[in-house]
Design an enzyme around this catalytic site. Structure first.
Site, PDB file in Angstrom:
ATOM      1  N   ASP A   8      24.271  12.000  73.327  1.00 21.35           N
ATOM      2  CA  ASP A   8      23.091  12.845  73.085  1.00 21.35           C
ATOM      3  C   ASP A   8      21.782  12.047  73.165  1.00 21.35           C
ATOM      4  O   ASP A   8      21.528  11.211  72.297  1.00 21.35           O
ATOM      5  CB  ASP A   8      23.168  13.512  71.708  1.00 21.35           C
ATOM      6  CG  ASP A   8      24.554  14.081  71.383  1.00 21.35           C
ATOM      7  OD1 ASP A   8      25.561  13.412  71.703  1.00 21.35           O
ATOM      8  OD2 ASP A   8      24.620  15.164  70.791  1.00 21.35           O
ATOM      9  N   GLU A  39      20.905  17.841  74.947  1.00 23.55           N
ATOM     10  CA  GLU A  39      20.461  19.012  74.170  1.00 23.55           C
ATOM     11  C   GLU A  39      19.396  18.669  73.137  1.00 23.55           C
ATOM     12  O   GLU A  39      18.820  19.563  72.541  1.00 23.55           O
ATOM     13  CB  GLU A  39      21.660  19.690  73.493  1.00 23.55           C
ATOM     14  CG  GLU A  39      22.237  18.871  72.355  1.00 23.55           C
ATOM     15  CD  GLU A  39      22.666  19.718  71.171  1.00 23.55           C
ATOM     16  OE1 GLU A  39      22.725  20.936  71.299  1.00 23.55           O
ATOM     17  OE2 GLU A  39      22.933  19.121  70.119  1.00 23.55           O
ATOM     18  N   ASN A  40      19.150  17.371  72.902  1.00 24.83           N
ATOM     19  CA  ASN A  40      18.129  16.964  71.919  1.00 24.83           C
ATOM     20  C   ASN A  40      16.975  16.203  72.574  1.00 24.83           C
ATOM     21  O   ASN A  40      16.216  15.509  71.903  1.00 24.83           O
ATOM     22  CB  ASN A  40      18.741  16.048  70.849  1.00 24.83           C
ATOM     23  CG  ASN A  40      19.870  16.681  70.087  1.00 24.83           C
ATOM     24  OD1 ASN A  40      20.971  16.149  70.033  1.00 24.83           O
ATOM     25  ND2 ASN A  40      19.618  17.832  69.495  1.00 24.83           N
ATOM     26  N   ASN A  67      24.548  23.140  70.704  1.00 24.33           N
ATOM     27  CA  ASN A  67      23.967  24.188  69.865  1.00 24.33           C
ATOM     28  C   ASN A  67      22.454  24.305  70.004  1.00 24.33           C
ATOM     29  O   ASN A  67      21.876  25.325  69.652  1.00 24.33           O
ATOM     30  CB  ASN A  67      24.342  23.948  68.394  1.00 24.33           C
ATOM     31  CG  ASN A  67      24.048  22.538  67.939  1.00 24.33           C
ATOM     32  OD1 ASN A  67      24.529  21.560  68.539  1.00 24.33           O
ATOM     33  ND2 ASN A  67      23.269  22.387  66.895  1.00 24.33           N
ATOM     34  N   HIS A  68      21.768  23.244  70.518  1.00 18.57           N
ATOM     35  CA  HIS A  68      20.308  23.291  70.640  1.00 18.57           C
ATOM     36  C   HIS A  68      19.822  23.763  72.007  1.00 18.57           C
ATOM     37  O   HIS A  68      18.616  23.715  72.272  1.00 18.57           O
ATOM     38  CB  HIS A  68      19.711  21.912  70.339  1.00 18.57           C
ATOM     39  CG  HIS A  68      19.736  21.565  68.885  1.00 18.57           C
ATOM     40  ND1 HIS A  68      18.961  22.206  67.946  1.00 18.57           N
ATOM     41  CD2 HIS A  68      20.470  20.657  68.191  1.00 18.57           C
ATOM     42  CE1 HIS A  68      19.190  21.702  66.748  1.00 18.57           C
ATOM     43  NE2 HIS A  68      20.120  20.756  66.868  1.00 18.57           N
ATOM     44  N   HIS A 150      31.359  19.463  72.157  1.00 20.21           N
ATOM     45  CA  HIS A 150      30.214  19.301  71.266  1.00 20.21           C
ATOM     46  C   HIS A 150      30.560  19.921  69.913  1.00 20.21           C
ATOM     47  O   HIS A 150      30.538  21.145  69.750  1.00 20.21           O
ATOM     48  CB  HIS A 150      29.009  20.002  71.901  1.00 20.21           C
ATOM     49  CG  HIS A 150      27.717  19.623  71.281  1.00 20.21           C
ATOM     50  ND1 HIS A 150      27.056  18.459  71.592  1.00 20.21           N
ATOM     51  CD2 HIS A 150      26.949  20.236  70.353  1.00 20.21           C
ATOM     52  CE1 HIS A 150      25.945  18.377  70.897  1.00 20.21           C
ATOM     53  NE2 HIS A 150      25.854  19.444  70.131  1.00 20.21           N
ATOM     54  N   HIS A 175      27.544  15.446  69.478  1.00 21.76           N
ATOM     55  CA  HIS A 175      26.896  16.225  68.405  1.00 21.76           C
ATOM     56  C   HIS A 175      26.686  15.455  67.107  1.00 21.76           C
ATOM     57  O   HIS A 175      25.644  15.633  66.480  1.00 21.76           O
ATOM     58  CB  HIS A 175      27.648  17.531  68.099  1.00 21.76           C
ATOM     59  CG  HIS A 175      27.039  18.334  66.989  1.00 21.76           C
ATOM     60  ND1 HIS A 175      25.815  18.962  67.112  1.00 21.76           N
ATOM     61  CD2 HIS A 175      27.467  18.599  65.722  1.00 21.76           C
ATOM     62  CE1 HIS A 175      25.534  19.587  65.966  1.00 21.76           C
ATOM     63  NE2 HIS A 175      26.503  19.375  65.114  1.00 21.76           N
ATOM     64  N   HIS A 177      26.147  12.293  66.667  1.00 21.10           N
ATOM     65  CA  HIS A 177      25.206  11.212  66.945  1.00 21.10           C
ATOM     66  C   HIS A 177      25.691   9.853  66.444  1.00 21.10           C
ATOM     67  O   HIS A 177      24.966   8.866  66.543  1.00 21.10           O
ATOM     68  CB  HIS A 177      23.805  11.497  66.364  1.00 21.10           C
ATOM     69  CG  HIS A 177      23.104  12.644  67.025  1.00 21.10           C
ATOM     70  ND1 HIS A 177      21.781  12.924  66.848  1.00 21.10           N
ATOM     71  CD2 HIS A 177      23.559  13.594  67.881  1.00 21.10           C
ATOM     72  CE1 HIS A 177      21.444  13.986  67.548  1.00 21.10           C
ATOM     73  NE2 HIS A 177      22.521  14.417  68.186  1.00 21.10           N
TER      74      HIS A 177
HETATM   75 FE   FE2 Z   1      24.349  19.318  68.631  1.00 21.45          FE
END
Ligand code: FE2
Length: 256
Positions: A8, A39-40, A67-68, A150, A175, A177
């Site tokens: 990520d 996604e981040n 999810n983001h 994820h 996810h 991290h």
């Molecule tokens: Fe996530």
């Protein structure tokens, strides 16, 4: 075939360390395919078309989400038209984008699949049913299948990996991290790592300023989250695949 997967990428610190260290990794490992979870990438919240283009310009081939993914509205239209971005395949029907993509590597094709877990995550469709459906669709075309799973819970990630062991080439978790040290090749030949870790700030709490995260835990009140500044780390994994689509090696990378 060799795949390099970057964990990520979190905000500016993540983007900076990827820009600084990816060229060296490409020279050292010479991967055929470069995938990153992004996604981040937009200050910890989703992705924008501009940032996606920057990552593609940096030689990343495919971006996976989580999810983001919907945190920036500009991506809704972009993700419909660019098959280099994959969002979780087990989102409810009717959402924009695709859950897997096929990439040509020489004479072979690789399927890159993104799935999201349900434990401590959200009310998504079953990732187990989703992978069965995807594998049935792609089976005539390729046995080389890379899955970014994820998810939050270790048990769900490992259970999923055993469910698909021997049917996909790799299940690599994202996810949390935080990189785990349990890389292995499962009995059926699937490479597995519970979480690859992030490309993001060293300080802070999983990429976010620690004062803000602590305030949330201590007060249970809504708190704005910002990405931590300062030094960054790069976490990644290299997976080697045989012609049959099984994995022959899985190697963690963690740079500071
Ligand atoms: Fe996530």
């Amino acid at each position: 075939m060799r795949i390099l997967f970057l964990g990520d990428i979190v905000g500016q610190p993540g983007r900076s360390i990827v820009a600084a260290r990816l060229p060296g990794l490409l020279e050292q490992y010479r991967p055929d395919l470069i995938i990153a979870n992004a996604e981040n990438v937009a200050n910890g919240r989703g992705i924008t078309p501009k940032l996606a283009e920057q990552l593609f310009d940096a030689q990343i081939d495919i971006l996976t989400m989580g999810n983001h993914v919907w945190d920036n509205r500009e991506i809704f239209g972009y993700i419909e038209h660019d098959r280099r971005i994959v969002r979780p395949a087990n989102f409810p029907p009717g959402v924009p984008g695709i859950g897997y993509t096929l990439v040509k590597i020489g004479v072979l094709q690789v399927a890159v699949v993104n799935l999201i877990g349900r434990v401590f995550m959200g009310d998504y469709d079953s990732p187990f049913a989703a992978i069965d459906r995807i594998l049935a669709e792609i089976e005539p075309r390729t046995k080389h299948v890379f899955v970014d799973f994820h998810a939050e819970a270790t048990s769900e990630k490992l259970a999923f990996a055993h469910y698909v062991d021997g049917r996909v080439s790799a299940v690599i978790g994202t996810h949390t991290h935080v990189q785990t040290a349990d890389e292995q090749i499962l009995p059926g030949g699937t490479a597995y790592l519970t979480d690859v870790g992030m490309c993001g700030p060293v300080n802070g709490i999983i990429g976010i300023k620690k004062e803000q995260v602590l305030q949330r835990f201590l007060t249970q009140m809504p708190v704005r989250f910002d990405v931590e500044t300062g030094p960054a780390m790069l976490n990644a994994v290299v997976v080697d695949l045989t012609d049959k689509g099984t994995a022959s090696s899985v190697t963690r990378i963690s740079l500071r």
